[in-house]
Design an enzyme around this catalytic site. Sequence first.
Site, PDB file in Angstrom:
ATOM      1  N   ASP A 163     -27.245 -14.373   5.160  1.00 15.96           N
ATOM      2  CA  ASP A 163     -26.825 -13.363   6.138  1.00 15.96           C
ATOM      3  C   ASP A 163     -26.907 -13.901   7.570  1.00 15.96           C
ATOM      4  O   ASP A 163     -27.679 -14.809   7.861  1.00 15.96           O
ATOM      5  CB  ASP A 163     -27.712 -12.115   5.985  1.00 15.96           C
ATOM      6  N   LEU A 222     -28.569 -29.099 -11.374  1.00 15.08           N
ATOM      7  CA  LEU A 222     -28.774 -27.851 -10.636  1.00 15.08           C
ATOM      8  C   LEU A 222     -27.768 -26.810 -11.109  1.00 15.08           C
ATOM      9  O   LEU A 222     -26.564 -27.069 -11.134  1.00 15.08           O
ATOM     10  CB  LEU A 222     -28.590 -28.082  -9.123  1.00 15.08           C
ATOM     11  N   HIS A 250     -18.708 -17.839   9.406  1.00 12.19           N
ATOM     12  CA  HIS A 250     -18.589 -18.069   7.956  1.00 12.19           C
ATOM     13  C   HIS A 250     -18.257 -19.535   7.662  1.00 12.19           C
ATOM     14  O   HIS A 250     -18.768 -20.116   6.712  1.00 12.19           O
ATOM     15  CB  HIS A 250     -17.497 -17.165   7.367  1.00 12.19           C
TER      16      HIS A 250
HETATM   17  C1  IPE Z   1     -25.437  -9.013   2.279  1.00 15.29           C
HETATM   18  O1  IPE Z   1     -25.143  -9.083   3.627  1.00 15.29           O
HETATM   19  C2  IPE Z   1     -24.346  -9.652   1.490  1.00 15.29           C
HETATM   20  C3  IPE Z   1     -24.186 -11.086   1.663  1.00 15.29           C
HETATM   21  C4  IPE Z   1     -24.927 -11.885   2.390  1.00 15.29           C
HETATM   22  C5  IPE Z   1     -23.121 -11.673   0.905  1.00 15.29           C
HETATM   23  P1  IPE Z   1     -24.500  -7.847   4.409  1.00 15.29           P
HETATM   24  O2  IPE Z   1     -24.347  -8.285   5.815  1.00 15.29           O
HETATM   25  O3  IPE Z   1     -23.282  -7.387   3.722  1.00 15.29           O
HETATM   26  O4  IPE Z   1     -25.637  -6.749   4.267  1.00 15.29           O
HETATM   27  P2  IPE Z   1     -25.834  -5.370   5.030  1.00 15.29           P
HETATM   28  O5  IPE Z   1     -24.599  -4.570   4.822  1.00 15.29           O
HETATM   29  O6  IPE Z   1     -26.068  -5.684   6.461  1.00 15.29           O
HETATM   30  O7  IPE Z   1     -27.037  -4.759   4.413  1.00 15.29           O
HETATM   31  C1  IPE Z   2     -23.145 -12.963   5.725  1.00 15.56           C
HETATM   32  O1  IPE Z   2     -23.026 -12.898   7.102  1.00 15.56           O
HETATM   33  C2  IPE Z   2     -21.862 -13.327   5.044  1.00 15.56           C
HETATM   34  C3  IPE Z   2     -21.245 -12.229   4.285  1.00 15.56           C
HETATM   35  C4  IPE Z   2     -21.746 -11.045   4.139  1.00 15.56           C
HETATM   36  C5  IPE Z   2     -19.986 -12.501   3.647  1.00 15.56           C
HETATM   37  P1  IPE Z   2     -22.500 -11.584   7.811  1.00 15.56           P
HETATM   38  O2  IPE Z   2     -21.026 -11.669   7.910  1.00 15.56           O
HETATM   39  O3  IPE Z   2     -23.020 -10.367   7.167  1.00 15.56           O
HETATM   40  O4  IPE Z   2     -23.139 -11.768   9.245  1.00 15.56           O
HETATM   41  P2  IPE Z   2     -23.786 -10.624  10.137  1.00 15.56           P
HETATM   42  O5  IPE Z   2     -24.856  -9.977   9.329  1.00 15.56           O
HETATM   43  O6  IPE Z   2     -22.678  -9.678  10.487  1.00 15.56           O
HETATM   44  O7  IPE Z   2     -24.313 -11.371  11.314  1.00 15.56           O
HETATM   45 MG    MG Z   3     -24.718  -9.258   7.453  1.00 14.97          MG
END
Ligand code: IPE
Ligand code: IPE
Ligand code: MG
Length: 255
Positions: A20, A131, A37
């Site tokens: 995240d 792995l 990303h």
């Molecule tokens: C969780 O992250 C999903 C992934 C990292 C793939 P999100 O950014 O979607 O989570 P919430 O919505 O903030 O809880």
């Molecule tokens: C995690 O990073 C990747 C996915 C959920 C696909 P985020 O895109 O949720 O990044 P934040 O949480 O908005 O910073």
């Molecule tokens: Mg996120």
Amino acid sequence: MASAGENRENAPLHVAIIMDGNGRWATRRGLPRIMGHKKGVERVREIVRAAPALGITALTLYAFSSENWRRPADEVSGLMGLLKSFLTRELDELCANGVRLAVIGETERLPADVREVLDAAITRTGGNRRLKLNLALSYGGRGEIVHAARRIAARCLNGEIAPEDIGEELFSAHLHTAGQPDPDLLIRTGGEQRLSNFLLWQLSYAELCFVPAPWPEFDAGELERAVADFRKRERRFGMTSEQIRNRTGASSAGS
Ligand code: IPE
Ligand code: IPE
Ligand code: MG
């Protein structure tokens, strides 16, 4: 601090990661979210490379949740594009590193072209043993549990099994993760302290590690620190410290 591979005693065999913080990392730099990303993909490569030397034999990465379909269409398609290019570009490297790829989630919701490269990568890496890399794609823990319950109910109805046969083991065998040990360690980067519908069943006794660094900054050193922290913890599984200390051949498997 122990350097990679120096001491693997009590290392987590299975590590699950909620990757995240990509979007916030990019926004802070005045960049579009997709750049976060993109940077995140580089970290996937680095972490997959670094994991085996730390004693890790299975890595489960939360790459796209069933809730992430709610994001703006251009972000979703950007993520799908990155996934496809990662799988295409990294296939040789995954094989060279002995990585066996698997996927958990509602893969039928993924675009056909992504499913195609995914299937090809799973087939091509099928014989690798160093792995196990599980990608959680269009994955949701509640959905997975409901799906398992449905399959079990159907088997009951057609007389294959009786309700009395349903136990934790049978239930686990109907999840996407069937046959795999539960994660020992869950790491969430990006500072949030929640599970966001990840592996709700499988994480019941995992050690949790919440890291402030956003995923694009989570490098091999960060993974090594999380593993070192895990190795200092005492996992009791409901027992007392004394019972744990007296266990012969103290293994971290905990099952
Ligand atoms: C969780 O992250 C999903 C992934 C990292 C793939 P999100 O950014 O979607 O989570 P919430 O919505 O903030 O809880
Ligand atoms: C995690 O990073 C990747 C996915 C959920 C696909 P985020 O895109 O949720 O990044 P934040 O949480 O908005 O910073
Ligand atoms: Mg996120």
